[in-house]
Design an enzyme around this catalytic site. Sequence first.
Site, PDB file in Angstrom:
ATOM      1  N   HIS A 160     -10.288   1.529   0.629  1.00 44.18           N
ATOM      2  CA  HIS A 160      -8.296   1.739  -0.185  1.00 44.18           C
ATOM      3  C   HIS A 160      -8.268   1.068  -1.136  1.00 44.18           C
ATOM      4  O   HIS A 160      -8.813   0.393  -1.642  1.00 44.18           O
ATOM      5  CB  HIS A 160      -7.821   0.747   1.219  1.00 44.18           C
ATOM      6  N   CYS A 181       0.741  -1.007   0.064  1.00 41.81           N
ATOM      7  CA  CYS A 181       0.352   0.172  -0.085  1.00 41.81           C
ATOM      8  C   CYS A 181       0.919   1.356  -0.399  1.00 41.81           C
ATOM      9  O   CYS A 181      -0.093   2.319   0.046  1.00 41.81           O
ATOM     10  CB  CYS A 181      -1.048   0.199   1.381  1.00 41.81           C
ATOM     11  N   HIS A 213      -2.524   8.006   5.817  1.00 41.65           N
ATOM     12  CA  HIS A 213      -3.377   6.797   5.796  1.00 41.65           C
ATOM     13  C   HIS A 213      -4.005   5.930   5.681  1.00 41.65           C
ATOM     14  O   HIS A 213      -5.242   5.311   5.468  1.00 41.65           O
ATOM     15  CB  HIS A 213      -2.058   5.461   5.707  1.00 41.65           C
TER      16      HIS A 213
END
Lengths: 85, 390, 194
Positions: B319, B155, B284
């Site tokens: 996400h 990620c 994040h």
Amino acid sequence: MESLANELKVRIIKTLQLEGVQPEQIDDDAPLFGAGLDLDSIDALELVAMLENSYGIVIKDLEAGRPAFQSIRALASFIQAKRAA
Amino acid sequence: MSEVSKFSRPGVAIIGCGAITAVGRGVDALRAALKTNSSGLKPNARFDSPRFQSSIVGAVPPNDFPSGDPAFHLAVAALGEACDEARNVLSSIPAARIGLVLSTTKANIAALEQLAENEPCSDDARRHLQGYALAVDLAAGQGASGPVQCVSVACVSGLVALQQGAKLILRGDADAVLVVGVDHLSSFVVAGFTALKAIDPNGCRPFDRNRCGLSPGEAGAAIVLVRGDLAPSSAISMLGWGGSNDANHLTGPSRDGSGLALAIRRALNASGLQSPDIGYVNAHGTGTPYNDAMESMALRTVFGEKCPPVSAAKGMLGHTLGAAGVVETIVCILAMEGRFLPGTPRLIEPAEGTPAGLMRDPHVVDCLNVVLKLNTGFGGINGALILGHG
Amino acid sequence: MDKIVIAAASMVGEEDVRMARLGTRFGRLDLASQLALVAVEALGVNFDLLPRELIGICLAARAGSLATDFDFWRGRDNAGGPSPTLFAYTLPSSAIGEIAIRHRLTGPNLCLTGEGSIIPEACDLLRRGEAQACLCVFYNVVTPAIAGLINSPAAALAGAILLRLGGNGVRELGENDRDIEKMCRVLCPKDLAS
């Protein structure tokens, strides 16, 4: 009960691909997590999946299922209780 | 003590952005959603299966979503918009001096799913199972014949791809780099996060006291980087970056946030800045209990009680994995250009221990000159990027 | 500026993984991570002699994680669902995590897939002071299941090179040293059972 405990040890070694660990080396009452085999959170998920795949037992809530994973003995008792129900 | 690398002129500037996300096609749609603090998360209407947790996801709206070879087409949509915005400068740069860096975790994994079910799959779609081949085709499609790379570090891929683009420019291998991040919503990823019990069935709530998981999302996002001297002086620049590894566990972050704190400090050093210089942090913020707690600790370690405003976008977009670093950097760019601080969509009540500067709602500001973007990923990887005006 | 030196190099295959004794949990890693770990082990580096927070890891995942992706997806219809462990390895960069955990390396990381060249990237990390040493590792895992899918021959190998700023080593890094697999083959001639 003893044969189920032994069967669980063999299955856990296979499912988690533990190297160099023999079933005889796993104590029935030794912790599975934190100490003893020192399994981690991903292992817990694999064991939950194993319960479903091999014993048809579904654990919906990880927290509620936690006591079952304290030791081999606890897990064997848990499975037997589910079978009797 | 490592040697400090300062970013001297001409540096690396940003001259174009493009995006296609859960809130629609185009950067304008993203900006509008940011200003109204909207969420693009909805019940998954694209696929279903008894093997998934019921999922609220960040899916590109049906009218905009390309069904065949989705990774390629989402990337093309974003690249088209970004290159269009950058057209004036790009047209003066020879093709061999324009590179492309792709950021993706699963590339066109749709092809694997189709082949596994004996469903038809085009040759291109199958070719794009491999990120590098996808990158090569995207570069060719944009007429760029400079260096091509495919970055895949979980990620954090987006931030690392931006760093790679900057490095290609700084060492003279290219004068412009098209950085594009893409991951499409897939049964593969939803099944995986379901197996990890990492999904919030009701939709993620970053930093919320009742948060309990992430929401899978998808996006295509692109940023055009150029050598600083080729960009207008008002352009936003990449001032510095830092990376680190927690060296702790494959899927769980270091509990104390020390790895991420290290990445932030490295980014500050590389930029020649101190923590009080940061005007806003885009976190994040996945919405999982562990990630958000860890990030809160990292921010406290670096900023102490003087944490700048912080917010997170995954409650809006989900996400987006390989696209996250790029699309969330675009969020930062929009904030700097538009002079507002984004909020945190779907946050209702901040959890204990979350930063004092955590923002639920957007706020207009007089100026926003220096922004810090954070991402963390499986494998203990942490990334921090600092953007600045002028 | 200090010269960049090749401090150590290695090349390993499946046979090396079979013979490896890297702990009880080695078995749960996917083949790619196992190969990468064994390649690093084969370097024979003593990480205590280096600053662990300034050791970078650059990984070249030739075929990405496609082999593991296939294995994971094959289990999708299990009663208990696909394996959570396998999912953690459906990322080309998982090997970075395993290497970092085992050797406690907290420096910066990069993973390129396909034909990406990591040696110049490692040099970049060293030259701009982001690291003082860099572990460069490549792996190529193509199982029979995916070989046809990507028109690539079956393969299971990995290699590693440790680059350092200054210090002793095999030799100085040259201008033409760009392809890590080629470098490993030359530096570690070995009969690899293919």
